[in-house]
Design a protein around this motif. Structure first.
Motif, PDB file in Angstrom:
ATOM      1  N   GLU A 232       0.818  -1.215   0.000  1.00  0.00           N
ATOM      2  CA  GLU A 232       0.000   0.000   0.000  1.00  0.00           C
ATOM      3  C   GLU A 232       0.852   1.266   0.000  1.00  0.00           C
ATOM      4  OE1 GLU A 232      -3.279   0.278  -0.479  1.00  0.00           O
ATOM      5  OE2 GLU A 232      -3.281  -1.881  -0.773  1.00  0.00           O
ATOM      6  N   ASN A 233       2.056   1.185   0.529  1.00  0.00           N
ATOM      7  CA  ASN A 233       2.931   2.351   0.584  1.00  0.00           C
ATOM      8  C   ASN A 233       3.561   2.664  -0.769  1.00  0.00           C
ATOM      9  OD1 ASN A 233       2.435   2.498   3.309  1.00  0.00           O
ATOM     10  ND2 ASN A 233       4.221   1.285   3.859  1.00  0.00           N
ATOM     11  N   THR A 234       3.431   1.745  -1.698  1.00  0.00           N
ATOM     12  CA  THR A 234       4.035   1.922  -3.011  1.00  0.00           C
ATOM     13  C   THR A 234       2.975   2.430  -3.980  1.00  0.00           C
ATOM     14  OG1 THR A 234       5.458   0.038  -2.571  1.00  0.00           O
ATOM     15  CG2 THR A 234       5.314   0.753  -4.838  1.00  0.00           C
ATOM     16  N   ARG A 235       3.168   3.618  -4.494  1.00  0.00           N
ATOM     17  CA  ARG A 235       2.247   4.171  -5.494  1.00  0.00           C
ATOM     18  C   ARG A 235       2.990   4.142  -6.821  1.00  0.00           C
ATOM     19  NH1 ARG A 235      -2.477   4.432  -7.443  1.00  0.00           N
ATOM     20  NH2 ARG A 235      -2.983   6.340  -8.516  1.00  0.00           N
ATOM     21  N   ASP A 236       3.076   2.963  -7.391  1.00  0.00           N
ATOM     22  CA  ASP A 236       3.857   2.836  -8.615  1.00  0.00           C
ATOM     23  C   ASP A 236       2.982   2.489  -9.810  1.00  0.00           C
ATOM     24  OD1 ASP A 236       3.301   0.146  -8.357  1.00  0.00           O
ATOM     25  OD2 ASP A 236       5.357  -0.470  -8.011  1.00  0.00           O
ATOM     26  N   TYR A 237       3.635   2.342 -10.919  1.00  0.00           N
ATOM     27  CA  TYR A 237       2.981   2.060 -12.188  1.00  0.00           C
ATOM     28  C   TYR A 237       2.136   0.789 -12.137  1.00  0.00           C
ATOM     29  CZ  TYR A 237       2.803  -0.106 -16.739  1.00  0.00           C
ATOM     30  OH  TYR A 237       2.395  -0.784 -17.831  1.00  0.00           O
ATOM     31  N   TYR A 238       2.634  -0.262 -11.536  1.00  0.00           N
ATOM     32  CA  TYR A 238       1.896  -1.522 -11.515  1.00  0.00           C
ATOM     33  C   TYR A 238       0.607  -1.406 -10.709  1.00  0.00           C
ATOM     34  CZ  TYR A 238       5.787  -3.534 -13.938  1.00  0.00           C
ATOM     35  OH  TYR A 238       6.735  -3.789 -14.889  1.00  0.00           O
ATOM     36  N   ASN A 239       0.625  -0.626  -9.644  1.00  0.00           N
ATOM     37  CA  ASN A 239      -0.611  -0.415  -8.895  1.00  0.00           C
ATOM     38  C   ASN A 239      -1.615   0.391  -9.712  1.00  0.00           C
ATOM     39  OD1 ASN A 239       0.356  -1.882  -6.772  1.00  0.00           O
ATOM     40  ND2 ASN A 239       0.738  -0.153  -5.443  1.00  0.00           N
ATOM     41  N   GLN A 240      -1.146   1.342 -10.511  1.00  0.00           N
ATOM     42  CA  GLN A 240      -2.051   2.100 -11.388  1.00  0.00           C
ATOM     43  C   GLN A 240      -2.689   1.163 -12.413  1.00  0.00           C
ATOM     44  OE1 GLN A 240      -0.083   5.441 -13.232  1.00  0.00           O
ATOM     45  NE2 GLN A 240       1.041   5.885 -11.357  1.00  0.00           N
ATOM     46  N   TRP A 241      -1.887   0.280 -12.974  1.00  0.00           N
ATOM     47  CA  TRP A 241      -2.378  -0.690 -13.949  1.00  0.00           C
ATOM     48  C   TRP A 241      -3.410  -1.606 -13.289  1.00  0.00           C
ATOM     49  CZ3 TRP A 241       1.072  -5.218 -15.960  1.00  0.00           C
ATOM     50  CH2 TRP A 241       0.420  -5.896 -16.988  1.00  0.00           C
ATOM     51  N   SER A 242      -3.089  -2.098 -12.098  1.00  0.00           N
ATOM     52  CA  SER A 242      -3.983  -2.974 -11.361  1.00  0.00           C
ATOM     53  C   SER A 242      -5.322  -2.296 -11.091  1.00  0.00           C
ATOM     54  CB  SER A 242      -3.317  -3.387 -10.046  1.00  0.00           C
ATOM     55  OG  SER A 242      -4.181  -4.180  -9.285  1.00  0.00           O
ATOM     56  N   GLU A 243      -5.276  -1.049 -10.676  1.00  0.00           N
ATOM     57  CA  GLU A 243      -6.509  -0.302 -10.404  1.00  0.00           C
ATOM     58  C   GLU A 243      -7.338  -0.126 -11.674  1.00  0.00           C
ATOM     59  OE1 GLU A 243      -4.996   3.262  -8.629  1.00  0.00           O
ATOM     60  OE2 GLU A 243      -4.300   2.176  -6.859  1.00  0.00           O
ATOM     61  N   SER A 244      -6.665   0.112 -12.790  1.00  0.00           N
ATOM     62  CA  SER A 244      -7.360   0.280 -14.061  1.00  0.00           C
ATOM     63  C   SER A 244      -8.055  -1.013 -14.488  1.00  0.00           C
ATOM     64  CB  SER A 244      -6.362   0.732 -15.130  1.00  0.00           C
ATOM     65  OG  SER A 244      -6.973   0.837 -16.376  1.00  0.00           O
ATOM     66  N   VAL A 245      -7.366  -2.140 -14.347  1.00  0.00           N
ATOM     67  CA  VAL A 245      -7.946  -3.433 -14.710  1.00  0.00           C
ATOM     68  C   VAL A 245      -9.122  -3.744 -13.782  1.00  0.00           C
ATOM     69  CG1 VAL A 245      -7.556  -5.925 -14.815  1.00  0.00           C
ATOM     70  CG2 VAL A 245      -5.818  -4.358 -15.683  1.00  0.00           C
ATOM     71  N   GLU A 246      -8.932  -3.496 -12.498  1.00  0.00           N
ATOM     72  CA  GLU A 246      -9.984  -3.763 -11.522  1.00  0.00           C
ATOM     73  C   GLU A 246     -11.224  -2.904 -11.806  1.00  0.00           C
ATOM     74  OE1 GLU A 246     -10.091  -2.624  -7.024  1.00  0.00           O
ATOM     75  OE2 GLU A 246      -8.853  -4.421  -7.289  1.00  0.00           O
ATOM     76  N   ARG A 247     -10.995  -1.654 -12.130  1.00  0.00           N
ATOM     77  CA  ARG A 247     -12.095  -0.707 -12.367  1.00  0.00           C
ATOM     78  C   ARG A 247     -12.833  -1.010 -13.677  1.00  0.00           C
ATOM     79  NH1 ARG A 247      -9.203   3.798 -12.981  1.00  0.00           N
ATOM     80  NH2 ARG A 247      -9.220   3.531 -15.225  1.00  0.00           N
ATOM     81  N   ASP A 248     -12.083  -1.246 -14.762  1.00  0.00           N
ATOM     82  CA  ASP A 248     -12.704  -1.344 -16.085  1.00  0.00           C
ATOM     83  C   ASP A 248     -12.858  -2.766 -16.612  1.00  0.00           C
ATOM     84  OD1 ASP A 248     -12.969   1.441 -16.224  1.00  0.00           O
ATOM     85  OD2 ASP A 248     -10.917   1.651 -16.942  1.00  0.00           O
ATOM     86  N   GLY A 249     -12.135  -3.723 -16.048  1.00  0.00           N
ATOM     87  CA  GLY A 249     -12.263  -5.110 -16.456  1.00  0.00           C
ATOM     88  C   GLY A 249     -11.383  -5.491 -17.636  1.00  0.00           C
ATOM     89  N   LEU A 250     -11.176  -6.768 -17.787  1.00  0.00           N
ATOM     90  CA  LEU A 250     -10.293  -7.311 -18.818  1.00  0.00           C
ATOM     91  C   LEU A 250     -10.815  -7.058 -20.232  1.00  0.00           C
ATOM     92  CD1 LEU A 250      -7.769  -8.969 -19.481  1.00  0.00           C
ATOM     93  CD2 LEU A 250      -9.148 -11.024 -19.230  1.00  0.00           C
ATOM     94  N   ASP A 251     -12.124  -6.988 -20.400  1.00  0.00           N
ATOM     95  CA  ASP A 251     -12.693  -6.802 -21.735  1.00  0.00           C
ATOM     96  C   ASP A 251     -12.293  -5.478 -22.374  1.00  0.00           C
ATOM     97  OD1 ASP A 251     -13.885  -9.269 -21.638  1.00  0.00           O
ATOM     98  OD2 ASP A 251     -15.811  -8.497 -20.953  1.00  0.00           O
ATOM     99  N   PHE A 252     -11.824  -4.527 -21.582  1.00  0.00           N
ATOM    100  CA  PHE A 252     -11.428  -3.229 -22.124  1.00  0.00           C
ATOM    101  C   PHE A 252      -9.925  -3.130 -22.361  1.00  0.00           C
ATOM    102  CE2 PHE A 252     -15.575  -2.224 -20.362  1.00  0.00           C
ATOM    103  CZ  PHE A 252     -16.130  -1.517 -21.415  1.00  0.00           C
ATOM    104  N   PHE A 253      -9.215  -4.263 -22.313  1.00  0.00           N
ATOM    105  CA  PHE A 253      -7.777  -4.242 -22.540  1.00  0.00           C
ATOM    106  C   PHE A 253      -7.420  -4.905 -23.854  1.00  0.00           C
ATOM    107  CE2 PHE A 253      -7.506  -2.833 -18.311  1.00  0.00           C
ATOM    108  CZ  PHE A 253      -6.325  -2.127 -18.253  1.00  0.00           C
ATOM    109  N   PHE A 254      -6.576  -4.208 -24.587  1.00  0.00           N
ATOM    110  CA  PHE A 254      -6.056  -4.692 -25.860  1.00  0.00           C
ATOM    111  C   PHE A 254      -4.546  -4.704 -25.718  1.00  0.00           C
ATOM    112  CE2 PHE A 254      -4.457  -3.690 -30.162  1.00  0.00           C
ATOM    113  CZ  PHE A 254      -5.010  -4.756 -30.864  1.00  0.00           C
TER     114      PHE A 254
END
Length: 110
Positions: free
Chosen positions: A51-73
């Motif tokens: 939780e203390n790490t605000r890095d790129y992978y956490n941003q990606w994870s949040e995006s996938v969690e929020r929008d779902g796999l169907d929105f990834f190309f």
């Protein structure tokens, strides 16, 4: 040979580039399909760092969690050198007008 993946969220048009090899361990098929790669990248992306790490992978994870796999190309770029693969990926992102989430990623050897 080097590879870099561009994981594009088609809902937000943000490109999450990664050369991370962590997803490769999740692919069991010796000749993976595009869906095999997408699923493995998805599985890898949902593993958050501390939780203390605000890095790129956490941003990606949040995006996938929020929008779902169907929105990834996923677009995979391959080249003979790391610099060439990084340059090609950057060109694809900029040529299409996508917003890049992070520039701190790099191509990895395959």
């Amino acid at each position: 040979m080097y590879q870099k993946n561009i994981c594009l969220n088609t809902k937000t048009w943000v490109a999450y580039s990664t050369g991370n090899q962590g997803y490769r361990k999740l692919i069991k098929n010796p000749k993976p399909t595009a869906d095999d790669v997408r699923r493995a990248l998805y599985k890898r992306s949902i593993k958050r760092r501390s939780e203390n790490t605000r890095d790129y992978y956490n941003q990606w994870s949040e995006s996938v969690e929020r929008d779902g796999l169907d929105f990834f190309f996923v677009v995979t770029v391959k080249a003979k050198t790391k610099d060439e693969a990084d340059a090609k990926a950057k060109e694809i992102v900029s040529d299409n007008g996508w917003k890049e989430a992070s520039t701190a990623t790099y191509a990895t050897e395959i």
